[in-house]
Design a protein around this motif. Structure first.
Motif, PDB file in Angstrom:
ATOM      1  N   VAL A 184      14.283   9.237  -8.530  1.00 53.58           N
ATOM      2  CA  VAL A 184      15.518   8.307  -8.817  1.00 53.58           C
ATOM      3  C   VAL A 184      15.316   7.022  -8.570  1.00 53.58           C
ATOM      4  O   VAL A 184      14.668   6.720  -7.375  1.00 53.58           O
ATOM      5  CB  VAL A 184      16.636   9.027  -7.939  1.00 53.58           C
ATOM      6  N   GLY A 185      15.703   6.242  -9.089  1.00 52.30           N
ATOM      7  CA  GLY A 185      15.491   4.837  -8.803  1.00 52.30           C
ATOM      8  C   GLY A 185      14.365   4.089  -9.390  1.00 52.30           C
ATOM      9  O   GLY A 185      14.101   2.754  -9.068  1.00 52.30           O
ATOM     10  N   SER A 186      13.359   4.914 -10.091  1.00 51.86           N
ATOM     11  CA  SER A 186      12.263   4.384 -10.466  1.00 51.86           C
ATOM     12  C   SER A 186      12.197   4.097 -12.065  1.00 51.86           C
ATOM     13  O   SER A 186      13.267   4.630 -12.838  1.00 51.86           O
ATOM     14  CB  SER A 186      11.184   5.601 -10.420  1.00 51.86           C
ATOM     15  N   LEU A 187      11.328   3.015 -12.380  1.00 58.00           N
ATOM     16  CA  LEU A 187      11.318   2.778 -13.777  1.00 58.00           C
ATOM     17  C   LEU A 187      10.140   2.665 -14.243  1.00 58.00           C
ATOM     18  O   LEU A 187       9.110   2.463 -13.453  1.00 58.00           O
ATOM     19  CB  LEU A 187      11.913   1.145 -14.040  1.00 58.00           C
ATOM     20  N   GLN A 188       9.892   2.844 -15.500  1.00 57.72           N
ATOM     21  CA  GLN A 188       8.481   2.749 -16.148  1.00 57.72           C
ATOM     22  C   GLN A 188       8.455   1.957 -17.495  1.00 57.72           C
ATOM     23  O   GLN A 188       9.436   2.191 -18.195  1.00 57.72           O
ATOM     24  CB  GLN A 188       7.913   3.982 -16.267  1.00 57.72           C
ATOM     25  N   LEU A 189       7.487   1.328 -17.763  1.00 54.23           N
ATOM     26  CA  LEU A 189       7.579   0.344 -18.999  1.00 54.23           C
ATOM     27  C   LEU A 189       5.945   0.456 -19.391  1.00 54.23           C
ATOM     28  O   LEU A 189       5.192   0.039 -18.775  1.00 54.23           O
ATOM     29  CB  LEU A 189       8.247  -1.020 -18.701  1.00 54.23           C
ATOM     30  N   VAL A 190       5.973   0.519 -20.838  1.00 53.93           N
ATOM     31  CA  VAL A 190       4.617   0.390 -21.588  1.00 53.93           C
ATOM     32  C   VAL A 190       4.883  -0.720 -22.771  1.00 53.93           C
ATOM     33  O   VAL A 190       5.696  -0.259 -23.652  1.00 53.93           O
ATOM     34  CB  VAL A 190       3.985   1.459 -21.820  1.00 53.93           C
ATOM     35  N   VAL A 191       4.260  -1.904 -22.823  1.00 52.47           N
ATOM     36  CA  VAL A 191       4.456  -2.509 -23.681  1.00 52.47           C
ATOM     37  C   VAL A 191       2.977  -2.986 -24.319  1.00 52.47           C
ATOM     38  O   VAL A 191       1.822  -3.081 -23.759  1.00 52.47           O
ATOM     39  CB  VAL A 191       4.915  -4.270 -23.143  1.00 52.47           C
ATOM     40  N   ALA A 192       2.893  -2.814 -25.825  1.00 55.41           N
ATOM     41  CA  ALA A 192       1.893  -2.880 -26.420  1.00 55.41           C
ATOM     42  C   ALA A 192       1.172  -4.462 -26.663  1.00 55.41           C
ATOM     43  O   ALA A 192       1.904  -5.375 -26.396  1.00 55.41           O
ATOM     44  CB  ALA A 192       2.085  -2.225 -28.081  1.00 55.41           C
ATOM     45  N   ALA A 193       0.174  -4.557 -26.974  1.00 49.73           N
ATOM     46  CA  ALA A 193      -0.452  -5.748 -27.239  1.00 49.73           C
ATOM     47  C   ALA A 193       0.172  -6.614 -28.021  1.00 49.73           C
ATOM     48  O   ALA A 193       0.289  -7.904 -27.866  1.00 49.73           O
ATOM     49  CB  ALA A 193      -2.052  -5.764 -27.684  1.00 49.73           C
TER      50      ALA A 193
END
Length: 505
Positions: free
Chosen positions: A95-104
Motif C-alpha cells: 500500500v502506498g507504493s508506485l511502479q512505472l516503466v517508461v520505454a526508450a
C-alpha cells in the motif's frame, strides 16, 4: 521606566528553567532528526528493493507487469485497474507504493499506484512527467512531490534494457509518524518543563531560606539607632545558619563576627562618651566657684576707693568681662553634659506665644539696629508640654544667633503656627545666609559661622547645639533652611490638641 530587578530566587528559577527548556528542545530536535533519518533509510531500502523487483519482473516475466499490459497506454488520470495485486504472479504490491516503466521512445509501458484500500490505479500523464523530470536514473532514491492527489514519495529510477524503471513509496505514513511524535514530544516537554519549574521553585526557595534569615537579621540591625548612647545589638544569625562549610553559613558567621565587632566598638564609644561627659560636668561644676570668686574680686577691686592707673582699671575690667564670658561657657557646657546624660526636664504647660512675645521684646530692647517682628495667631494659644525656662533659652539663642550673625538693618521675624499636632516656631532673618561649607556642621559644638556671616566677639559656638539638644529632649526637631537674603530656623514641638494636661517630671 526602570525595569524591576530580579530576585536571586527568581533569577535561579528562570535560569535553570531556561536550561531545561533548551535541553528539551535539543533532545526533541535530535529525536525527530534521528527518526526521520531512520525512516528515510528504511524507505530507501524498500524503494531500491522494489526497483530491483520491477526490473526482475520485466526481465523474466515476458513483459508482463502488474496493473497493465506491456503495450497498454495509461489512462489520462488515476483510475481503478482491472486487477488488484499482481494477478497471482508474485506478492501483492505494498500500500502506498508506485511502479512505472517508461520505454526508450517515452511511451509508458506500465504504471501503477496502490491506494490505502489496496486498489491499484494508474498514474496520470502529469505525474509521469514529474517523475521523469525530478528523478535521476542512477538508482539513488530522492523525494518527489506528485501533487495533492498522491503527495510526496521517495522514488528511485534506473535504466533497464532501453527502458527506465521507477519505484517509489509514499511518505504519508512517515509524515504522520513524524507529526505524531512531534506532538508527543511537545506535550511531554511542556509538562516536563512545568514540573521542572515547580520543582525548581520549591527547591530554590528551600535552599535560600537560610539566606533569607541572614538578610532578615541584617535588615533588623540596619534599623537600629546606633548614633549615640548605649547601644545593644541582640540580633544574631542562628547557629544553624553559620556552618562555614556552606556559602550561606560563611555569610552568617561573618555577619555575626561583624555585629560583635560593631557592638564592641559602640560599647567603647559609649564608655568614652560617658567618661568625657562626666569629666565635662565635673570640671564645669568645679569651675563655677573659682570663676565666681575671680569675678567678685575684680568687681570689688574696681569699686574700691584706692586710685588705679588706667592700665590697671582696664585690666580688671577685662578680667571681669572674660570671667563672666567663661562663666557662661561653663554653664553651657554643664547644661549640655546634663542633657547628654539624659537628665529629665521639668514638664509644664508652656504657652509659646507668650514666650515668643517676651523673647522678641527682650531682643528689641537690647538691639535697636535690627527690626524685630512677631507673627503669632491670636486665636490659638498653642500650648506645649515642656520646660519653660529651657524653651525660653531656645528662642533666646535663636534670636541671639540672628543678632550676632546679621548686619544692622536686618529684619528678624519670629512666627508661631500650628501644623497638625505640632507647634512650629520659626525665626527668619533677611541676612546674607549661611555658607554651604559650614551648613552641615552648624549644630555641632563650638561651630562658628565666621565664613558665612559677620559676627561680634563673644560667641561661644554652643548656642545652636544647646538649642538643638533642648528641642530634642522635648521630643521635637530643629532644622535650618538658608539662601542669600533668607535664613530660617524652624522648631517643631508636640502640641496639645485641646485643653492641655500637665505631666509630672
Amino acid at each position: 521606566m526602570t525595569r524591576r530587578p530580579l530576585t536571586l530566587q527568581r533569577a535561579l528559577v528562570i535560569g535553570a528553567s531556561a536550561l531545561v527548556a533548551i535541553a528539551l528542545l535539543i533532545m526533541g530536535v535530535a529525536t525527530l532528526t534521528a527518526l526521520r533519518a531512520f525512516v528515510y533509510d528504511r524507505l530507501d531500502e524498500q524503494v531500491q528493493g522494489g526497483l530491483m523487483m520491477v526490473g526482475g519482473q520485466r526481465d523474466g516475466g515476458h513483459g508482463q507487469f502488474s496493473g497493465t499490459d506491456a503495450g497498454a497506454s495509461p489512462a489520462p488520470g488515476p483510475s481503478p485497474s482491472s486487477t488488484s495485486g499482481s494477478g497471482g504472479r508474485g506478492p501483492s504490491p505494498r500500500v502506498g507504493s508506485l511502479q512505472l516503466v517508461v520505454a526508450a521512445d517515452g511511451s509508458v509501458q506500465s504504471s501503477s499506484y496502490t491506494q490505502s484500500d489496496g486498489t491499484v490505479v494508474t498514474l496520470s500523464t502529469d505525474q509521469v512527467a514529474i517523475l521523469q523530470a525530478d528523478v535521476p536514473t542512477d538508482g539513488v532514491p530522492v523525494t518527489a512531490d506528485l501533487g495533492e492527489d498522491l503527495g510526496a514519495f521517495r522514488v528511485a529510477a534506473r535504466d533497464s534494457d532501453g527502458s527506465t524503471v521507477f519505484s517509489g513509496i509514499s511518505l504519508a505514513d512517515s509524515a504522520a509518524t513524524t507529526t505524531a511524535l512531534t506532538t508527543i514530544l511537545v506535550a511531554v516537554g511542556a509538562v516536563t518543563l512545568l514540573a521542572a519549574i515547580a520543582g525548581l521553585s520549591v527547591l530554590v526557595r528551600r535552599a535560600l531560606r537560610p539566606l533569607d534569615r541572614v538578610a532578615a537579621v541584617a535588615q533588623r540591625v540596619s534599623g537600629l539607632s546606633l548614633g549615640r548612647g548605649d547601644v545593644d545589638i541582640p540580633d544574631r544569625v542562628a547557629q544553624a545558619d553559620t556552618d562555614t562549610r556552606t556559602e550561606v553559613g560563611r555569610v552568617g558567621a561573618s555577619l555575626n563576627d561583624l555585629l560583635g565587632h560593631v557592638q564592641a566598638a559602640l560599647a567603647a564609644r559609649a564608655h568614652s562618651e560617658n567618661e568625657l561627659r562626666r569629666f565635662i560636668a565635673d570640671a564645669s561644676h568645679e569651675l563655677r566657684t573659682p570663676l565666681a570668686s575671680v569675678r567678685g574680686y575684680a568687681q570689688l577691686t574696681l569699686s574700691g576707693p584706692e586710685p588705679m592707673s588706667s592700665t590697671q582699671q582696664r585690666s580688671l575690667e577685662r578680667i571681669e568681662s572674660e570671667s563672666r564670658r567663661m562663666g557662661t561657657l561653663v554653664e553651657d557646657l554643664l547644661l549640655l553634659a546634663r542633657l547628654d546624660a539624659g537628665q529629665r526636664l521639668r514638664v509644664d504647660d508652656v504657652e509659646l506665644p507668650l514666650l515668643a512675645i517676651d523673647a522678641v521684646s527682650d531682643a528689641q530692647a537690647v538691639d535697636r539696629e535690627r527690626e524685630w517682628r512677631l507673627d503669632v495667631a491670636s486665636d490659638d494659644p498653642l500650648t506645649v508640654p515642656g520646660d519653660e525656662d529651657r524653651l525660653r533659652q531656645v528662642v533666646a539663642n535663636l534670636l541671639r544667633n540672628a543678632h550676632t550673625h546679621t548686619p544692622p538693618g536686618t529684619v528678624v521675624t519670629t512666627s508661631i503656627r500650628r501644623e497638625g499636632d505640632e507647634a512650629v516656631l520659626s525665626v527668619t532673618d533677611t541676612g546674607p545666609g549661611i555658607d554651604p561649607v559650614v551648613a552641615d556642621t552648624l549644630f555641632e559644638r563650638f561651630a562658628r559661622g565666621d565664613r558665612a556671616r559677620n559676627r561680634d566677639a563673644g560667641s561661644t559656638g554652643l548656642g545652636l547645639s544647646i538649642a538643638q539638644a533642648i528641642v530634642l529632649a522635648h521630643g521635637g526637631s530643629l532644622a535650618v533652611r538658608s539662601r542669600p537674603g533668607e535664613t530660617s530656623f524652624t522648631v517643631r514641638l508636640p502640641a496639645f490638641r485641646s485643653s492641655p494636661v500637665t505631666a509630672d517630671a
